[in-house]
Design an enzyme around this catalytic site. Structure first.
Site, PDB file in Angstrom:
ATOM      1  N   ARG A 104    -102.206 -64.037   3.921  1.00 13.66           N
ATOM      2  CA  ARG A 104    -103.605 -64.001   4.067  1.00 13.66           C
ATOM      3  C   ARG A 104    -104.126 -62.560   4.414  1.00 13.66           C
ATOM      4  O   ARG A 104    -105.204 -62.260   3.747  1.00 13.66           O
ATOM      5  CB  ARG A 104    -104.087 -64.859   5.162  1.00 13.66           C
ATOM      6  CG  ARG A 104    -103.806 -66.436   4.933  1.00 13.66           C
ATOM      7  CD  ARG A 104    -104.175 -67.316   6.002  1.00 13.66           C
ATOM      8  NE  ARG A 104    -104.157 -68.632   5.803  1.00 13.66           N
ATOM      9  CZ  ARG A 104    -103.770 -69.714   6.346  1.00 13.66           C
ATOM     10  NH1 ARG A 104    -103.506 -69.261   7.921  1.00 13.66           N
ATOM     11  NH2 ARG A 104    -103.676 -70.986   6.024  1.00 13.66           N
ATOM     12  N   HIS A 117    -102.351 -73.373   2.751  1.00 17.27           N
ATOM     13  CA  HIS A 117    -102.381 -73.901   4.080  1.00 17.27           C
ATOM     14  C   HIS A 117    -100.733 -74.439   4.132  1.00 17.27           C
ATOM     15  O   HIS A 117     -99.791 -74.750   3.414  1.00 17.27           O
ATOM     16  CB  HIS A 117    -102.889 -75.616   3.736  1.00 17.27           C
ATOM     17  CG  HIS A 117    -102.511 -76.586   4.595  1.00 17.27           C
ATOM     18  ND1 HIS A 117    -102.993 -76.731   5.839  1.00 17.27           N
ATOM     19  CD2 HIS A 117    -101.507 -77.671   4.597  1.00 17.27           C
ATOM     20  CE1 HIS A 117    -102.579 -77.934   6.579  1.00 17.27           C
ATOM     21  NE2 HIS A 117    -101.756 -78.424   5.622  1.00 17.27           N
TER      22      HIS A 117
END
EC number: 2.7.4.6
Length: 136
Positions: A104, A117
């Protein structure tokens, strides 16, 4: 002890052609891809997956995002797979909370469009794997 977790590469990761980069990071960590599928997420699956967020102000936009394009779903296995994947994924806010060097922090800019996720507990992993890969 081998542990299993569900990993999703969300529509933004697929659209931006980051699937290979993300899967490579998972494998370089020493985790195993036990199952891998490109899926179209319908409203029912999205609602079941994000049931814990129902009633929250962002629920509608979450459903809209996860159903906006194909998703890569994977069962990832290895020692402490849940914690190991969450470590390489980074914090949910890719700018303020994700550690540099994580998926991320390196590749995302927006909290909702944060590429991946990963299940947050063994219980969540079992529930999510059953949703995305019934009978596996």
């Amino acid at each position: 002890m081998t542990e299993r977790t569900l990993v999703l590469i969300k529509p933004d990761g697929v659209q931006r052609r980051l699937v290979g980069e993300i899967l490579g990071r998972i494998e370089r960590k020493g985790l195993t891809l036990a199952a891998l599928e490109l899926k179209t997420v319908d409203d029912e699956l999205a609602r079941r997956h994000y049931a814990e967020h129902e009633g929250k102000p962002f629920f509608g936009s979450l459903l809209e995002f996860i159903t906006s394009g194909p998703v890569v779903a994977a069962i990832v296995e290895g020692p402490r797979a849940i914690a190991a994947f969450r470590q390489i994924a980074g914090g949910t806010d890719p700018v303020e909370k994700a550690t540099p060097g994580t998926i991320r922090a390196d590749l995302a800019l927006v909290t909702q469009d944060n590429l991946v996720h990963g299940s947050d507990s063994p219980e969540s992993a079992a529930r999510e794997i059953d949703l995305w890969f019934p009978g596996r």
